[in-house]
Design an enzyme around this catalytic site. Structure first.
Site, PDB file in Angstrom:
ATOM      1  N   ASP A  12       0.463  -1.252  -0.344  1.00 21.00           N
ATOM      2  CA  ASP A  12       0.214  -0.063  -0.144  1.00 21.00           C
ATOM      3  C   ASP A  12       0.912   1.798   0.062  1.00 21.00           C
ATOM      4  OD1 ASP A  12      -2.148  -1.660   0.456  1.00 21.00           O
ATOM      5  OD2 ASP A  12      -2.281  -1.774   2.562  1.00 21.00           O
ATOM      6  N   LYS A  15       1.581   2.342  -4.562  1.00 21.63           N
ATOM      7  CA  LYS A  15       2.465   1.349  -6.553  1.00 21.63           C
ATOM      8  C   LYS A  15       1.298   2.146  -7.394  1.00 21.63           C
ATOM      9  CE  LYS A  15       2.373  -2.743  -3.806  1.00 21.63           C
ATOM     10  NZ  LYS A  15       1.845  -2.514  -3.055  1.00 21.63           N
ATOM     11  N   GLY A  39      -4.486  -4.420  -3.941  1.00 24.76           N
ATOM     12  CA  GLY A  39      -5.409  -3.243  -3.710  1.00 24.76           C
ATOM     13  C   GLY A  39      -4.639  -1.794  -4.163  1.00 24.76           C
ATOM     14  N   HIS A  40      -4.960  -2.135  -5.534  1.00 26.08           N
ATOM     15  CA  HIS A  40      -3.988  -0.486  -6.660  1.00 26.08           C
ATOM     16  C   HIS A  40      -5.278   0.361  -6.592  1.00 26.08           C
ATOM     17  CE1 HIS A  40      -0.329  -3.719  -6.949  1.00 26.08           C
ATOM     18  NE2 HIS A  40      -0.803  -3.858  -5.601  1.00 26.08           N
ATOM     19  N   GLN A 223       1.452  -6.260  -2.760  1.00 23.57           N
ATOM     20  CA  GLN A 223       2.434  -5.976  -1.703  1.00 23.57           C
ATOM     21  C   GLN A 223       3.717  -5.678  -1.129  1.00 23.57           C
ATOM     22  OE1 GLN A 223       1.308  -9.873  -2.744  1.00 23.57           O
ATOM     23  NE2 GLN A 223       0.075  -8.435  -2.574  1.00 23.57           N
TER      24      GLN A 223
HETATM   25  P1  GDP Z   1      -0.887   0.153  -3.932  1.00 18.30           P
HETATM   26  O1  GDP Z   1      -1.944  -1.084  -2.598  1.00 18.30           O
HETATM   27  O2  GDP Z   1       0.358   0.064  -3.469  1.00 18.30           O
HETATM   28  O3  GDP Z   1      -1.345   0.315  -5.110  1.00 18.30           O
HETATM   29  O4  GDP Z   1      -1.136   1.521  -2.424  1.00 18.30           O
HETATM   30  P2  GDP Z   1      -2.487   1.918  -2.385  1.00 18.30           P
HETATM   31  O5  GDP Z   1      -3.384   2.137  -3.077  1.00 18.30           O
HETATM   32  O6  GDP Z   1      -3.521  -0.030  -1.656  1.00 18.30           O
HETATM   33  O7  GDP Z   1      -2.692   2.542  -0.818  1.00 18.30           O
HETATM   34  C1  GDP Z   1      -2.254   4.037  -1.249  1.00 18.30           C
HETATM   35  C2  GDP Z   1      -3.301   5.248  -0.982  1.00 18.30           C
HETATM   36  O8  GDP Z   1      -2.935   6.026  -1.080  1.00 18.30           O
HETATM   37  C3  GDP Z   1      -4.867   4.487  -1.858  1.00 18.30           C
HETATM   38  O9  GDP Z   1      -5.621   5.567  -1.503  1.00 18.30           O
HETATM   39  C4  GDP Z   1      -3.046   6.541  -3.286  1.00 18.30           C
HETATM   40  O10 GDP Z   1      -5.249   6.783  -3.828  1.00 18.30           O
HETATM   41  C5  GDP Z   1      -3.379   6.712  -1.839  1.00 18.30           C
HETATM   42  N1  GDP Z   1      -2.418   8.051  -2.556  1.00 18.30           N
HETATM   43  C6  GDP Z   1      -0.831   7.436  -3.560  1.00 18.30           C
HETATM   44  N2  GDP Z   1      -0.721   8.550  -3.106  1.00 18.30           N
HETATM   45  C7  GDP Z   1      -0.620   9.655  -2.359  1.00 18.30           C
HETATM   46  C8  GDP Z   1      -0.385  10.926  -1.914  1.00 18.30           C
HETATM   47  O11 GDP Z   1       1.033  10.874  -2.175  1.00 18.30           O
HETATM   48  N3  GDP Z   1      -1.227  11.531  -1.003  1.00 18.30           N
HETATM   49  C9  GDP Z   1      -2.079  10.800  -0.340  1.00 18.30           C
HETATM   50  N4  GDP Z   1      -2.625  12.125   0.627  1.00 18.30           N
HETATM   51  N5  GDP Z   1      -2.663  10.059  -1.231  1.00 18.30           N
HETATM   52  C10 GDP Z   1      -1.965   8.870  -2.069  1.00 18.30           C
HETATM   53  P1  IMO Z   2      -0.958  -4.144  -2.433  1.00 19.22           P
HETATM   54  O1  IMO Z   2      -0.327  -4.595  -3.755  1.00 19.22           O
HETATM   55  C1  IMO Z   2      -0.928  -4.610   2.317  1.00 19.22           C
HETATM   56  C2  IMO Z   2      -1.230  -9.063   4.104  1.00 19.22           C
HETATM   57  C3  IMO Z   2      -2.334  -9.259   4.627  1.00 19.22           C
HETATM   58  C4  IMO Z   2      -1.192  -9.842   6.052  1.00 19.22           C
HETATM   59  C5  IMO Z   2      -0.959 -10.548   4.505  1.00 19.22           C
HETATM   60  C6  IMO Z   2      -1.316 -11.979   4.220  1.00 19.22           C
HETATM   61  O2  IMO Z   2      -2.704  -3.685  -2.102  1.00 19.22           O
HETATM   62  O3  IMO Z   2       0.299  -3.451  -1.234  1.00 19.22           O
HETATM   63  P2  IMO Z   2      -2.398 -12.382   2.448  1.00 19.22           P
HETATM   64  O4  IMO Z   2      -3.737 -12.424   2.020  1.00 19.22           O
HETATM   65  O5  IMO Z   2      -1.636 -12.257   0.794  1.00 19.22           O
HETATM   66  O6  IMO Z   2      -2.339 -14.215   1.992  1.00 19.22           O
HETATM   67  O7  IMO Z   2      -2.201 -12.173   3.629  1.00 19.22           O
HETATM   68  O8  IMO Z   2      -0.347  -9.884   4.388  1.00 19.22           O
HETATM   69  N1  IMO Z   2      -1.355  -7.757   2.413  1.00 19.22           N
HETATM   70  C7  IMO Z   2      -1.428  -7.099   2.257  1.00 19.22           C
HETATM   71  N2  IMO Z   2      -1.587  -5.546   3.184  1.00 19.22           N
HETATM   72  N3  IMO Z   2      -0.965  -4.354   0.715  1.00 19.22           N
HETATM   73  C8  IMO Z   2      -1.804  -5.353  -0.050  1.00 19.22           C
HETATM   74  O9  IMO Z   2      -1.229  -5.819  -0.993  1.00 19.22           O
HETATM   75  C9  IMO Z   2      -1.052  -6.487   0.765  1.00 19.22           C
HETATM   76  N4  IMO Z   2      -2.041  -7.774   0.191  1.00 19.22           N
HETATM   77  C10 IMO Z   2      -1.909  -8.846   1.852  1.00 19.22           C
HETATM   78  O10 IMO Z   2      -3.040  -8.118   5.425  1.00 19.22           O
HETATM   79  O11 IMO Z   2      -1.168  -9.158   6.353  1.00 19.22           O
HETATM   80 MG    MG Z   3      -3.068  -1.371  -1.953  1.00 20.76          MG
END
Ligand code: GDP
Ligand code: IMO
Ligand code: MG
Length: 423
Positions: A12, A15, A39-40, A223
């Protein structure tokens, strides 16, 4: 240029946003591991897209997105994601490919993930319960079924029957769970196979042809490094190689074809699920950052645990991934804090340690050692040039780069495409 984008913390990191931006200059965007546990998030002019299985490049209609052989695919989730995207006006046909060697998630994987987590009770991993771990376990145990196997009409039924017999026995005898009827699973998965067969490809072949033609490939990590099965905070990890090293095995592109590796780090640290977290905030800051950073899981909606930037952990990531550059995201979330802290070492049994320890017990007992810096009052979310950032924010970023021994190439100050500073 073939570039890997890898999460350098516990996932998270943002990416999805970084991939979406860099995808503009790429021809192929490829997921190499993980599944719909990811979840991207990509935000385009206030419209929010959350990608779970499909690469974040899909929002660019002229790019090819590939789900590599290292990914585990839940066809039900995939079909739903394709339909959702199509309903939002996103083109999906020849621009999506799935490796025929990718392993398939079955209902027994999801059920086993749930049963094991429930049985562990307070010691659970806090998985996403999507069946990821059990599916990878079957892959390694050589009892998995791949996309090419479910497309093989002559043999699929026989192999599924054998596997299901064993699974049902385990479900019944170990977990007292009723199990699955062969015909139900077979019919459902045969239908899925028909729906997704148009996407099947030989991933390594397509990508190596692209390499020959000097196309640009972007490899999308899911991840993060600290969730990697080998280098993460085991057993509180996911079941795949999220590190940059996972790319070759997960796509069939040799390491000597990779030109650049970019690590994505949040300006602070978060983690979803259980497991050690040395720099985790206490309640007050936790609430502030969770709310300001909207730190709620993009897949499960769970609140993300938040803490200070941990440079011991990030430096470890920089080394393992061989990071050439870093993208620092969510700097704006730290706006308005009186002081900001960076963890630079851990104290364990009275001694300072600067290397990230392997053992969970040690990680649970260490005390973070911090450097404290003055924060900044200004709103950074509208800033588009590095030099316009408040001086204290610049100093904070420069200290992070120095500690990691890696240059910063991107600073993100909001979820929108335009809230991006190229350094
Ligand atoms: P990922 O799994 O690495 O793709 O990240 P996620 O999408 O799960 O979580 C990142 C969250 O932060 C999302 O809700 C993005 O929309 C948000 N986000 C990304 N970059 C920024 C930033 O620079 N500032 C803020 N406030 N939110 C951001
Ligand atoms: P993105 O790509 C954050 C965490 C779960 C749990 C552990 C194992 O959005 O960054 P799993 O279901 O993979 O066996 O769970 O890994 N986890 C993540 N945490 N971002 C993710 O993906 C994750 N995918 C799995 O919360 O702790
Ligand atoms: Mg994510």
């Amino acid at each position: 240029m073939n570039t890997i984008i890898v999460g350098a913390q516990w996932g998270d990191e943002g990416k999805g946003k970084i991939i979406d931006i860099l995808a503009e200059k790429a021809d192929y965007i490829v997921r190499y591991q993980g599944g719909n546990n990811a979840g991207h998030t990509v935000v385009i002019e206030e419209e929010k897209f959350i990608l779970h299985l499909i690469p974040s490049g899909i929002l660019h209609p002229d790019k090819v997105c590939i789900i590599g052989n290292g990914v585990v695919v839940d066809p039900q989730a995939l079909i739903r994601e394709i339909e959702d995207l199509k309903n939002k006006g996103i083109k999906i046909n020849k621009n999506l490919l799935i490796s025929n060697r990718a392993h398939i998630i079955f209902p027994y994987h999801r059920v086993l993930d749930n049963l094991r987590e429930d049985r562990k009770g307070r010691k659970s991993i806090g998985t996403t319960r999507r069946g990821i771990g059990p599916c990878y376990a079957d892959k390694v145990a050589r009892i998995g079924l791949r996309l090419c196997d479910i497309l093989d009409e002559q043999n699929f039924a026989k192999r599924l029957e054998e596997i299901l017999n064993e699974k049902n026995e385990i479900l019944d005898k170990v977990y007292n769970f009723k199990g699955f009827k062969f015909k139900d699973v077979y019919d459902t998965y045969s239908e899925y196979a028909q729906k997704i067969k148009e996407y099947a490809c030989d991933c390594h072949y397509v990508l190596n042809e692209a390499v020959k033609k000097d196309k640009n490939i972007l490899f999308e990590g899911a991840q993060g490094t600290l969730l990697d099965i080998d280098y993460g905070t085991y057993p509180y990890v996911t079941s795949s190689n999220a590190i940059a090293g996972g790319v070759s095995a997960g796509t069939g592109v040799s390491p000597n074809r990779i030109d650049k590796i970019i690590g994505v780090v949040k300006a602070y640290t978060t983690r979803v699920g259980e497991g050690p977290f040395p720099t985790e905030f206490s309640t007050e800051l936790m609430t502030i950052i969770q709310e300001k950073g909207e730190e709620f899981g993009a897949t499960t909606g769970r609140p993300r645990r938040c803490g200070w930037f941990d440079s011991v952990l990030a430096k470890y990531s920089a080394i393992i991934n061989g990071l050439d550059k870093i993208a620092v995201t969510k700097l704006d979330v730290l706006d308005g804090l009186k002081t900001v802290k960076i963890c630079t070492a851990y104290r364990y049994n009275g001694e300072l340690i600067k290397d990230f320890p392997a053992g969970t017990e040690i990680l649970n007992k260490i005390e973070p050692v911090y450097e404290e810096y003055p924060g900044w009052e200004e709103d950074t979310s509208r800033i588009s040039e590095y030099k316009q950032l408040p001086l204290n924010a610049q100093r904070y970023l420069e200290r992070i780069a120095e500690l990691l021994g890696t240059k910063i190439s991107i600073v993100s100050v909001g979820s929108e495409r335009k809230q991006t500073i190229f350094v």
